[in-house]
Design a protein around this motif. Sequence first.
Motif, PDB file in Angstrom:
ATOM      1  N   UNK A  50      40.489  41.599  37.779  1.00 49.81           N
ATOM      2  CA  UNK A  50      41.755  41.786  37.092  1.00 49.81           C
ATOM      3  C   UNK A  50      42.792  42.022  38.185  1.00 49.81           C
ATOM      4  N   UNK A  51      43.679  41.083  38.393  1.00 50.63           N
ATOM      5  CA  UNK A  51      44.539  41.143  39.570  1.00 50.63           C
ATOM      6  C   UNK A  51      45.552  42.284  39.510  1.00 50.63           C
ATOM      7  N   UNK A  52      45.956  42.713  38.317  1.00 46.73           N
ATOM      8  CA  UNK A  52      46.940  43.785  38.242  1.00 46.73           C
ATOM      9  C   UNK A  52      46.363  45.114  38.709  1.00 46.73           C
ATOM     10  N   UNK A  53      45.151  45.424  38.272  1.00 48.66           N
ATOM     11  CA  UNK A  53      44.562  46.720  38.581  1.00 48.66           C
ATOM     12  C   UNK A  53      43.527  46.654  39.699  1.00 48.66           C
ATOM     13  N   UNK A  54      43.050  45.459  40.002  1.00 47.18           N
ATOM     14  CA  UNK A  54      42.063  45.317  41.062  1.00 47.18           C
ATOM     15  C   UNK A  54      40.642  45.607  40.635  1.00 47.18           C
ATOM     16  N   UNK A  55      40.411  45.832  39.355  1.00 45.53           N
ATOM     17  CA  UNK A  55      39.048  46.096  38.902  1.00 45.53           C
ATOM     18  C   UNK A  55      38.232  44.803  38.928  1.00 45.53           C
ATOM     19  N   UNK A  56      36.952  44.956  39.204  1.00 48.47           N
ATOM     20  CA  UNK A  56      36.080  43.800  39.412  1.00 48.47           C
ATOM     21  C   UNK A  56      34.784  43.935  38.634  1.00 48.47           C
ATOM     22  N   UNK A  57      34.127  42.807  38.498  1.00 48.48           N
ATOM     23  CA  UNK A  57      32.809  42.758  37.878  1.00 48.48           C
ATOM     24  C   UNK A  57      32.040  41.646  38.564  1.00 48.48           C
ATOM     25  N   UNK A  67      32.192  41.016  47.603  1.00 44.74           N
ATOM     26  CA  UNK A  67      33.303  41.859  47.154  1.00 44.74           C
ATOM     27  C   UNK A  67      34.543  41.005  46.928  1.00 44.74           C
ATOM     28  N   UNK A  68      35.199  41.240  45.811  1.00 46.31           N
ATOM     29  CA  UNK A  68      36.434  40.525  45.480  1.00 46.31           C
ATOM     30  C   UNK A  68      37.599  41.507  45.622  1.00 46.31           C
ATOM     31  N   UNK A  69      38.646  41.042  46.274  1.00 49.65           N
ATOM     32  CA  UNK A  69      39.848  41.854  46.426  1.00 49.65           C
ATOM     33  C   UNK A  69      41.064  40.970  46.254  1.00 49.65           C
ATOM     34  N   UNK A  70      42.235  41.595  46.187  1.00 52.41           N
ATOM     35  CA  UNK A  70      43.436  40.780  46.024  1.00 52.41           C
ATOM     36  C   UNK A  70      44.605  41.381  46.792  1.00 52.41           C
TER      37      UNK A  70
END
Length: 121
Positions: A50-57, A67-70
């Motif tokens: 979720x790019x707004x909050x940075x939460x990942x799954x 790891x996914x980051x933005x």
Amino acid sequence: QVPLVQSGGGSVQAGGSLTVSCAASGGFYGCLGWFRQAPGKKREAVGVIYTEFGSTNYADSVKGRFAISRDNTKRTVYLQLNGLKPEDTAMYYCAAGPLFCRFRESEYTTWGQGTQVTVSS
């Protein structure tokens, strides 16, 4: 639809690391997913953010290694691949556009061009 442009990837030995980037040129997506397709296999989900909050799954197969980051200022999402295994060899795709940020490939409407990741033993 805002195009997605991928970069990075490459070849590495088992245990190594690579990074793949996905830039949304001129736009913004609330959710971005990463998928991969190995030769002769179906495309599978790797993870979403979720790019707004940075939460990942993450998919179980990569949990703890990838790891996914933005960086929203650059409209870019990153997939960091650590502890790579030969079975991680695949074409990696970023995708965007779903109503819900989940692993269902059919719900993604915009796709990057794909980036090859090759892991040798």
